[in-house]
Design a protein around this motif. Structure first.
Motif, PDB file in Angstrom:
ATOM      1  N   UNK A  84       0.859  -1.175   0.000  1.00 10.80           N
ATOM      2  CA  UNK A  84       0.000   0.000   0.000  1.00 10.80           C
ATOM      3  C   UNK A  84       0.898   1.230   0.000  1.00 10.80           C
ATOM      4  N   UNK A  85       0.313   2.394  -0.132  1.00 13.63           N
ATOM      5  CA  UNK A  85       1.092   3.628  -0.177  1.00 13.63           C
ATOM      6  C   UNK A  85       1.974   3.747   1.069  1.00 13.63           C
ATOM      7  N   UNK A  86       3.224   4.130   0.864  1.00 15.15           N
ATOM      8  CA  UNK A  86       4.139   4.304   1.983  1.00 15.15           C
ATOM      9  C   UNK A  86       4.706   2.997   2.492  1.00 15.15           C
ATOM     10  N   UNK A  87       4.860   2.018   1.590  1.00 14.62           N
ATOM     11  CA  UNK A  87       5.424   0.747   2.012  1.00 14.62           C
ATOM     12  C   UNK A  87       6.939   0.861   2.159  1.00 14.62           C
ATOM     13  N   UNK A  88       7.582  -0.240   2.561  1.00 16.21           N
ATOM     14  CA  UNK A  88       8.996  -0.198   2.941  1.00 16.21           C
ATOM     15  C   UNK A  88       9.877   0.347   1.828  1.00 16.21           C
ATOM     16  N   UNK A  89       9.707  -0.143   0.598  1.00 11.87           N
ATOM     17  CA  UNK A  89      10.617   0.303  -0.467  1.00 11.87           C
ATOM     18  C   UNK A  89      10.447   1.793  -0.761  1.00 11.87           C
ATOM     19  N   UNK A  90       9.217   2.301  -0.647  1.00 14.08           N
ATOM     20  CA  UNK A  90       9.006   3.735  -0.898  1.00 14.08           C
ATOM     21  C   UNK A  90       9.662   4.583   0.177  1.00 14.08           C
ATOM     22  N   UNK A  91       9.495   4.192   1.436  1.00 10.86           N
ATOM     23  CA  UNK A  91      10.078   4.953   2.546  1.00 10.86           C
ATOM     24  C   UNK A  91      11.600   4.862   2.503  1.00 10.86           C
ATOM     25  N   UNK A  92      12.125   3.651   2.335  1.00  6.27           N
ATOM     26  CA  UNK A  92      13.576   3.457   2.347  1.00  6.27           C
ATOM     27  C   UNK A  92      14.237   4.141   1.168  1.00  6.27           C
ATOM     28  N   UNK A  93      13.658   4.003  -0.023  1.00  2.00           N
ATOM     29  CA  UNK A  93      14.294   4.576  -1.208  1.00  2.00           C
ATOM     30  C   UNK A  93      14.106   6.083  -1.300  1.00  2.00           C
ATOM     31  N   UNK A  94      13.093   6.620  -0.626  1.00  2.00           N
ATOM     32  CA  UNK A  94      12.969   8.078  -0.542  1.00  2.00           C
ATOM     33  C   UNK A  94      14.082   8.649   0.329  1.00  2.00           C
ATOM     34  N   UNK A  95      14.444   7.913   1.387  1.00  2.00           N
ATOM     35  CA  UNK A  95      15.509   8.366   2.290  1.00  2.00           C
ATOM     36  C   UNK A  95      16.880   8.022   1.756  1.00  2.00           C
ATOM     37  N   UNK A  96      16.988   6.925   1.000  1.00  2.00           N
ATOM     38  CA  UNK A  96      18.267   6.465   0.453  1.00  2.00           C
ATOM     39  C   UNK A  96      17.961   5.816  -0.897  1.00  2.00           C
ATOM     40  N   UNK A  97      18.140   6.543  -2.011  1.00  2.00           N
ATOM     41  CA  UNK A  97      17.726   6.040  -3.323  1.00  2.00           C
ATOM     42  C   UNK A  97      18.305   4.677  -3.692  1.00  2.00           C
ATOM     43  N   UNK A  98      19.449   4.312  -3.137  1.00  3.59           N
ATOM     44  CA  UNK A  98      20.050   3.029  -3.466  1.00  3.59           C
ATOM     45  C   UNK A  98      19.629   1.891  -2.564  1.00  3.59           C
ATOM     46  N   UNK A  99      18.688   2.128  -1.653  1.00 10.11           N
ATOM     47  CA  UNK A  99      18.269   1.092  -0.708  1.00 10.11           C
ATOM     48  C   UNK A  99      17.678  -0.100  -1.449  1.00 10.11           C
ATOM     49  N   UNK A 100      17.970  -1.282  -0.921  1.00  8.67           N
ATOM     50  CA  UNK A 100      17.494  -2.523  -1.522  1.00  8.67           C
ATOM     51  C   UNK A 100      16.480  -3.184  -0.592  1.00  8.67           C
ATOM     52  N   UNK A 101      15.406  -3.679  -1.187  1.00  9.23           N
ATOM     53  CA  UNK A 101      14.302  -4.230  -0.402  1.00  9.23           C
ATOM     54  C   UNK A 101      13.842  -5.550  -1.008  1.00  9.23           C
ATOM     55  N   UNK A 102      13.711  -6.556  -0.167  1.00 14.36           N
ATOM     56  CA  UNK A 102      13.083  -7.810  -0.592  1.00 14.36           C
ATOM     57  C   UNK A 102      11.876  -8.058   0.312  1.00 14.36           C
ATOM     58  N   UNK A 103      10.724  -8.199  -0.320  1.00 11.48           N
ATOM     59  CA  UNK A 103       9.495  -8.552   0.378  1.00 11.48           C
ATOM     60  C   UNK A 103       9.316 -10.068   0.331  1.00 11.48           C
ATOM     61  N   UNK A 104       8.715 -10.617   1.387  1.00 12.32           N
ATOM     62  CA  UNK A 104       8.450 -12.048   1.451  1.00 12.32           C
ATOM     63  C   UNK A 104       7.018 -12.256   1.929  1.00 12.32           C
ATOM     64  N   UNK A 105       6.249 -13.073   1.200  1.00 11.22           N
ATOM     65  CA  UNK A 105       4.904 -13.414   1.648  1.00 11.22           C
ATOM     66  C   UNK A 105       4.507 -14.738   1.009  1.00 11.22           C
ATOM     67  N   UNK A 106       3.599 -15.453   1.675  1.00  7.12           N
ATOM     68  CA  UNK A 106       3.135 -16.721   1.096  1.00  7.12           C
ATOM     69  C   UNK A 106       1.746 -16.585   0.486  1.00  7.12           C
ATOM     70  N   UNK A 107       1.161 -15.391   0.535  1.00  2.39           N
ATOM     71  CA  UNK A 107      -0.150 -15.159  -0.070  1.00  2.39           C
ATOM     72  C   UNK A 107       0.045 -14.829  -1.551  1.00  2.39           C
ATOM     73  N   UNK A 108      -0.551 -15.614  -2.473  1.00  3.94           N
ATOM     74  CA  UNK A 108      -0.345 -15.368  -3.909  1.00  3.94           C
ATOM     75  C   UNK A 108      -0.779 -13.977  -4.359  1.00  3.94           C
ATOM     76  N   UNK A 109      -1.845 -13.434  -3.757  1.00  2.23           N
ATOM     77  CA  UNK A 109      -2.283 -12.089  -4.134  1.00  2.23           C
ATOM     78  C   UNK A 109      -1.234 -11.060  -3.732  1.00  2.23           C
ATOM     79  N   UNK A 110      -0.687 -11.205  -2.527  1.00  2.00           N
ATOM     80  CA  UNK A 110       0.346 -10.282  -2.071  1.00  2.00           C
ATOM     81  C   UNK A 110       1.566 -10.344  -2.982  1.00  2.00           C
TER      82      UNK A 110
END
Length: 270
Positions: A84-110
């Motif tokens: 959703x708006x303001x998720x980890x990659x948006x917050x992290x990359x706004x503060x540090x454009x080179x930030x790397x993010x991996x999301x993990x979930x077992x829900x197929x929709x997610x």
């Protein structure tokens, strides 16, 4: 029921999903009537659930900015849910454009929606995996591409551990993840608890029963039980506290009383 284009063919849209219920609480659009019905049943017992989820997300954003401020530019978000708006990659990359993010979930929709949101973002990716199997997460191609485990990582376990029953050894899974991370890594965690809920526990139990009925038990742990997840970490001030009290950006007394349900904390690996 008509299947929307964003819903993978593999999912049963007649069965409620925790991540889609969470999306509904946050005002998202990636949920079905079966999810909304379950959410409304839970809210009949615990009407402040959306406020709890909003406080949860606000804490997550503050913790991500704190991680960047300490020099961390790698984020592993397990149980990430539907972006959703303001998720980890948006917050992290706004503060540090080179930030790397991996999301993990077992829900197929997610996972499907994360792939769509992250298209074209070379520094973010998603893994279809389960917290209960840390090795599968850590050995995934996405983590191997984006996360250098020899450098500090911010591990986010936000509103996920209360869906892991004791029989599935959540403490063991968290310890395995901790042992794979470099010194200086952060554990960012929130967890549901009866402590702090501005209602009698008997009434809140009605909401817990709804999750049990949809075969996603919600495990309400005490503060002491939640603190055990931080073994091997030194707590960052102010410690394990209700979410609005963790480095607030506005006066906590202005928050909705339900926002103080459960606990949040950040630990740093020795």
């Amino acid at each position: 029921m008509e299947r929307p284009a964003w819903a993978p063919r593999s999912i049963d849209i007649s069965v409620p999903s925790v991540s889609r219920i969470y999306d509904f609480y946050l005002g998202g659009s990636h949920n079905f009537e079966v999810d909304r019905e379950a959410a409304r049943k839970a809210m009949a017992h615990l009407p402040g659930l959306p406020k709890i989820m909003q406080a949860n997300r606000a804490f997550m954003r503050r913790a991500v900015r704190h991680a960047v401020d300490t020099g961390i530019d790698q984020f592993l978000d397990i149980g990430s849910g539907i972006p959703t708006f303001g998720n980890v990659h948006e917050v992290a990359q706004a503060a540090h454009p080179g930030a790397r993010v991996v999301y993990v979930d077992h829900d197929p929709v997610a996972v499907a929606h994360s792939n769509a949101v992250l298209a074209g973002n070379e520094n973010a990716d998603v893994v279809a995996a389960d917290l209960r199997k840390p090795h599968e997460i850590l050995s995934s191609p996405q983590v191997e591409r984006l996360i250098d485990l020899n450098r500090p990582v911010a591990l986010l376990l936000v509103a996920i551990l209360h869906f892991v029953e004791d029989a599935d050894d959540p403490y063991g899974a968290v310890a395995q993840l901790r042992d794979a991370l470099a010194p200086g890594s952060l554990l960012v965690l929130t967890h549901a608890s009866y402590e702090g809920i501005p209602l009698p526990a008997e009434r809140a139990e009605g909401a817990v029963d709804v999750y049990k009925d949809i075969r996603n038990p919600l495990i309400m742990r005490s503060r002491d039980e939640i603190a055990r997840f931080f073994e091997g970490y030194d707590m960052v001030e102010p410690g394990l506290v209700p979410m609005p009290h963790w480095r607030p950006e506005s006066a906590p007394e202005d928050e909705d009383p339900f926002a103080f349900s459960g606990f949040a904390g950040v630990g740093i690996a020795a």
